[in-house]
Design a protein around this motif. Structure first.
Motif, short mmCIF file in Angstrom:
data_model
loop_
_atom_site.label_atom_id
_atom_site.label_comp_id
_atom_site.label_asym_id
_atom_site.label_seq_id
_atom_site.Cartn_x
_atom_site.Cartn_y
_atom_site.Cartn_z
N CYS A 1 52.57 76.79 98.35
CA CYS A 1 53.56 77.85 98.56
C CYS A 1 52.90 79.22 98.58
CB CYS A 1 54.66 77.76 97.51
SG CYS A 1 55.73 76.33 97.77
N CYS B 1 58.24 79.25 93.34
CA CYS B 1 58.73 78.08 94.09
C CYS B 1 59.27 77.04 93.13
CB CYS B 1 57.63 77.50 94.98
SG CYS B 1 56.31 76.67 94.08
N HIS C 1 58.26 73.99 92.80
CA HIS C 1 57.25 73.03 92.32
C HIS C 1 56.61 73.55 91.05
CE1 HIS C 1 57.16 73.14 96.85
NE2 HIS C 1 57.76 71.99 96.58
ZN LIG Z 1 55.45 75.28 95.74
#
Ligand SMILES: [Zn+2]
Ligand SMILES: [Zn+2]
Length: 322
Positions: A240, A248, A250
């Motif tokens: 990202c 993000c 994640h």
């Molecule tokens: Zn990410």
């Protein structure tokens, strides 16, 4: 021919029948053994080829990701949909590599590329590889981890590109007045403290674990001097970062953006400024942090701005005097 001659001929013939059968069986056995040997050589050769291709996939992935980060830093690019782009390039590169083994039919598919959920300092590549020759097939689905340590952090370059070109020296990014202008544009009065700020260029994993051991200020100073990164739920993952996302969904990483040292005589007049964690500076939601002076040298005060959450994460909460 007399009668005796017929008897000897018939006996010889009867004796010859099993001999012929034994010979045929031996020939069959020899032939089968040849087939088995051939298949075994074929299968060994496929197995060797499979291992060689598999061994190269993490090397290719790392090269591709490194090139993407250089495209961001040197060519002012943003890598939209980074995992799809890396997937396509990895399949292409692997396909080209398999041409070294043109006696086999090879098929390679990248099933996914993502930040590794157990450790965001790795990217996980899930692959499917088939190799066939004749009727011998070798197929495996496998997962491999690629370290992001040693790669450049592309995020500051994307975030700041509308405000000028940031420079780097050694392992450090120098923002000059670019970050201050970026924060001013966000409407933050405290942007002045980020004039000539610095942050790490290279991703290096912080060895001070658990993170609360940063409460020992020697550890904290070493961490900041070395420009280490830390695991973070809110910080963006490497993929990202290539897309210019400050945060993000994640599991990602975070680092400190360091304001330049302040003069000791000015210290009492300063309270809050934008929190100096990179996902706060570059993310969607900016919030203030309290001034923390972690080191003093001559008349220079080395400071951070951290809100309670990050003070607690790094074991600093209530350890430093107001
Ligand atoms: Zn990410
Ligand atoms: Zn650290």
């Amino acid at each position: 021919m007399d009668q005796k001659g017929y008897i000897i001929g018939a006996t010889t013939f009867l004796i010859m029948i099993p001999v012929i059968f034994i010979c045929i069986s031996l020939l069959d056995l020899f032939h089968e053994e040849n087939i088995i040997n051939y298949q075994s050589i074929e299968s060994d050769s496929i197995s060797y080829t499979f291992k060689d291709i598999k061994r190269n996939i993490p090397i290719f992935t790392r090269q591709i990701i490194e090139n993407k980060s250089l495209e961001v830093i040197e060519n002012n690019k943003t890598i939209n949909n980074s995992s799809q782009i890396i997937k396509a390039e990895l399949e292409y590169k692997t396909h080209n590599f398999t041409k070294n083994y043109d006696k086999f039919n090879t098929s390679y598919v990248v099933k996914s590329i993502q930040s590794y959920s157990d450790d965001p300092f790795y990217i996980e590549v899930n692959s499917s590889l088939w190799i066939t020759q004749g009727h011998v097939i070798h197929h495996e689905n496998f997962s491999q981890l690629i370290s992001i340590q040693g790669l450049n952090d592309p995020l500051p370059f994307i975030k700041c590109k509308n405000y000028g070109t940031i420079t780097s020296k050694g392992h450090t990014i120098n923002y000059g007045d670019i970050l201050a202008n970026y924060l001013k544009n966000k409407g933050l009065n405290s942007s002045i403290y980020y004039q000539n700020a610095t942050s790490p260029l290279i991703i290096k994993k912080c060895p001070y674990e658990p993170y609360s051991t940063h409460g020992n200020l020697n550890n904290l100073k070493n961490c900041l001097d070395n420009g280490f990164f830390h695991e973070s739920n809110d910080g963006s993952c490497y993929l990202c970062r290539l897309e210019g996302k400050g945060s993000c969904s994640h599991y990602g990483i975070e680092t400190f953006i360091l304001p330049p040292p302040l003069n000791s005589s000015n210290l009492n007049s300063i309270n809050n400024a934008s929190c100096c964690i990179d996902h706060v500076i570059f993310g969607e939601t900016n919030y203030p942090g309290k001034l923390i002076n972690y080191f003093q040298e001559n008349e220079s005060e080395y400071v951070l701005f951290l809100e309670n959450g990050h003070q607690s994460k790094y074991g600093i909460l209530n350890k430093i005097k107001d």
